[in-house]
Motif scaffolding. Structure first.
Motif, PDB file in Angstrom:
ATOM      1  N   UNK A 140       0.802  -1.374  -0.030  1.00 56.40           N
ATOM      2  CA  UNK A 140       0.351   0.144  -0.046  1.00 56.40           C
ATOM      3  C   UNK A 140       1.059   1.254  -0.171  1.00 56.40           C
ATOM      4  N   UNK A 141       1.858   1.120   0.583  1.00 62.71           N
ATOM      5  CA  UNK A 141       2.385   2.711   0.976  1.00 62.71           C
ATOM      6  C   UNK A 141       3.367   2.264  -0.296  1.00 62.71           C
ATOM      7  N   UNK A 142       3.357   1.138  -1.419  1.00 66.47           N
ATOM      8  CA  UNK A 142       4.320   1.959  -2.885  1.00 66.47           C
ATOM      9  C   UNK A 142       2.767   1.646  -3.710  1.00 66.47           C
ATOM     10  N   UNK A 143       2.529   1.529  -3.476  1.00 66.92           N
ATOM     11  CA  UNK A 143       1.121   1.777  -4.413  1.00 66.92           C
ATOM     12  C   UNK A 143       0.875   3.868  -4.171  1.00 66.92           C
ATOM     13  N   UNK A 144       0.845   3.840  -2.642  1.00 65.12           N
ATOM     14  CA  UNK A 144       0.698   5.311  -2.994  1.00 65.12           C
ATOM     15  C   UNK A 144       1.790   6.294  -3.093  1.00 65.12           C
ATOM     16  N   UNK A 145       2.745   5.767  -3.441  1.00 63.75           N
ATOM     17  CA  UNK A 145       3.825   6.352  -4.402  1.00 63.75           C
ATOM     18  C   UNK A 145       2.965   6.420  -5.812  1.00 63.75           C
ATOM     19  N   UNK A 146       3.014   5.176  -6.305  1.00 62.14           N
ATOM     20  CA  UNK A 146       2.651   5.255  -7.888  1.00 62.14           C
ATOM     21  C   UNK A 146       2.349   6.315  -8.049  1.00 62.14           C
ATOM     22  N   UNK A 147       0.548   6.672  -7.264  1.00 65.61           N
ATOM     23  CA  UNK A 147      -1.133   7.048  -7.488  1.00 65.61           C
ATOM     24  C   UNK A 147      -0.497   8.789  -7.042  1.00 65.61           C
ATOM     25  N   UNK A 148       0.482   9.177  -6.570  1.00 66.92           N
ATOM     26  CA  UNK A 148       0.681  10.075  -6.226  1.00 66.92           C
ATOM     27  C   UNK A 148       2.136  10.609  -5.675  1.00 66.92           C
ATOM     28  N   UNK A 149       3.289  10.461  -6.668  1.00 62.07           N
ATOM     29  CA  UNK A 149       4.478  10.717  -6.718  1.00 62.07           C
ATOM     30  C   UNK A 149       4.679  12.054  -6.148  1.00 62.07           C
ATOM     31  N   UNK A 150       3.757  13.061  -6.730  1.00 63.05           N
ATOM     32  CA  UNK A 150       4.553  14.502  -6.216  1.00 63.05           C
ATOM     33  C   UNK A 150       4.158  14.617  -4.709  1.00 63.05           C
ATOM     34  N   UNK A 151       3.559  13.570  -3.683  1.00 62.61           N
ATOM     35  CA  UNK A 151       3.383  14.037  -2.104  1.00 62.61           C
ATOM     36  C   UNK A 151       4.443  14.776  -1.349  1.00 62.61           C
ATOM     37  N   UNK A 152       5.624  13.328  -2.082  1.00 68.06           N
ATOM     38  CA  UNK A 152       6.476  13.453  -1.955  1.00 68.06           C
ATOM     39  C   UNK A 152       7.482  14.972  -1.686  1.00 68.06           C
ATOM     40  N   UNK A 153       8.029  14.693  -0.771  1.00 72.49           N
ATOM     41  CA  UNK A 153       8.419  16.587  -0.784  1.00 72.49           C
ATOM     42  C   UNK A 153       9.443  16.841  -0.204  1.00 72.49           C
ATOM     43  N   UNK A 154      10.947  16.772  -0.850  1.00 73.68           N
ATOM     44  CA  UNK A 154      12.413  16.038   0.125  1.00 73.68           C
ATOM     45  C   UNK A 154      13.302  17.289   0.852  1.00 73.68           C
ATOM     46  N   UNK A 155      11.877  18.479   0.616  1.00 78.69           N
ATOM     47  CA  UNK A 155      12.487  19.358   2.030  1.00 78.69           C
ATOM     48  C   UNK A 155      12.321  18.618   3.437  1.00 78.69           C
ATOM     49  N   UNK A 156      11.501  18.250   3.728  1.00 78.34           N
ATOM     50  CA  UNK A 156      10.403  17.730   4.713  1.00 78.34           C
ATOM     51  C   UNK A 156      11.080  17.043   5.107  1.00 78.34           C
ATOM     52  N   UNK A 157      11.816  15.912   3.862  1.00 80.26           N
ATOM     53  CA  UNK A 157      12.563  14.303   5.083  1.00 80.26           C
ATOM     54  C   UNK A 157      13.237  13.584   3.517  1.00 80.26           C
ATOM     55  N   UNK A 167      13.419   9.747   2.446  1.00 84.60           N
ATOM     56  CA  UNK A 167      12.316   8.904   1.022  1.00 84.60           C
ATOM     57  C   UNK A 167      11.559   8.274   1.579  1.00 84.60           C
ATOM     58  N   UNK A 168      12.433   7.281   2.917  1.00 87.22           N
ATOM     59  CA  UNK A 168      12.042   6.421   3.024  1.00 87.22           C
ATOM     60  C   UNK A 168      11.441   6.311   4.001  1.00 87.22           C
ATOM     61  N   UNK A 169      11.355   7.644   5.557  1.00 79.75           N
ATOM     62  CA  UNK A 169      10.904   7.876   6.187  1.00 79.75           C
ATOM     63  C   UNK A 169       9.441   8.585   5.750  1.00 79.75           C
ATOM     64  N   UNK A 170       9.433   9.072   4.620  1.00 78.53           N
ATOM     65  CA  UNK A 170       8.228   9.481   4.140  1.00 78.53           C
ATOM     66  C   UNK A 170       7.324   8.456   3.810  1.00 78.53           C
ATOM     67  N   UNK A 171       7.700   7.308   2.989  1.00 75.57           N
ATOM     68  CA  UNK A 171       7.449   6.255   2.365  1.00 75.57           C
ATOM     69  C   UNK A 171       6.637   5.882   3.681  1.00 75.57           C
ATOM     70  N   UNK A 172       6.872   5.217   4.943  1.00 72.45           N
ATOM     71  CA  UNK A 172       6.704   4.341   5.931  1.00 72.45           C
ATOM     72  C   UNK A 172       5.602   5.440   6.784  1.00 72.45           C
ATOM     73  N   UNK A 173       5.959   6.705   7.387  1.00 71.79           N
ATOM     74  CA  UNK A 173       5.169   7.191   7.870  1.00 71.79           C
ATOM     75  C   UNK A 173       3.470   7.462   7.845  1.00 71.79           C
ATOM     76  N   UNK A 174       2.814   7.407   6.608  1.00 67.73           N
ATOM     77  CA  UNK A 174       1.574   8.076   6.842  1.00 67.73           C
ATOM     78  C   UNK A 174       0.890   6.110   7.592  1.00 67.73           C
ATOM     79  N   UNK A 175       1.981   5.123   7.184  1.00 66.98           N
ATOM     80  CA  UNK A 175       1.158   3.878   8.089  1.00 66.98           C
ATOM     81  C   UNK A 175       1.476   4.597   9.056  1.00 66.98           C
ATOM     82  N   UNK A 176       2.871   4.095   9.907  1.00 66.58           N
ATOM     83  CA  UNK A 176       2.956   4.156  11.267  1.00 66.58           C
ATOM     84  C   UNK A 176       2.532   4.751  11.995  1.00 66.58           C
TER      85      UNK A 176
END
Length: 94
Positions: free
Chosen positions: A46-63, A65-74
């Protein structure tokens, strides 16, 4: 161009590279949180599907990638490992 940025333009090779790099650590984290291996696999998928569906949601200035990937679920995971395990259909008594 970093891999996550390349995913925003639909680069499947970049997506595969991110998966290869982060799937195992993401699974390890999910496995520690939810105990059930099948649920952990679902979380990572689900985390990787979320990335594929909305890759623009990741903002590298905020941290990272690995943290961003799992943070919503954690942040929404049950606080105890036993609470995270949902019984399988074949485990529920009639």
């Amino acid at each position: 161009m970093e891999l996550a940025a390349r995913v925003t333009v639909g680069d499947r090779t970049a997506f595969a590279a991110l998966y290869d790099r982060y799937a195992k650590p993401a699974y390890s984290l999910a496995r520690r949180i939810c105990v059930d291996p099948d649920l952990a696999e679902d979380v990572v998928q689900e985390a990787f599907l979320a990335l594929w569906r909305n890759p623009a949601a990741y903002d590298s200035s905020r941290g990272g990638f690995g943290t961003w990937l799992m943070r919503p679920w954690c942040t929404t995971a049950p606080s105890t490992p036993s609470a995270a395990r949902t019984p399988r259909v074949d485990e529920v008594s009639p």
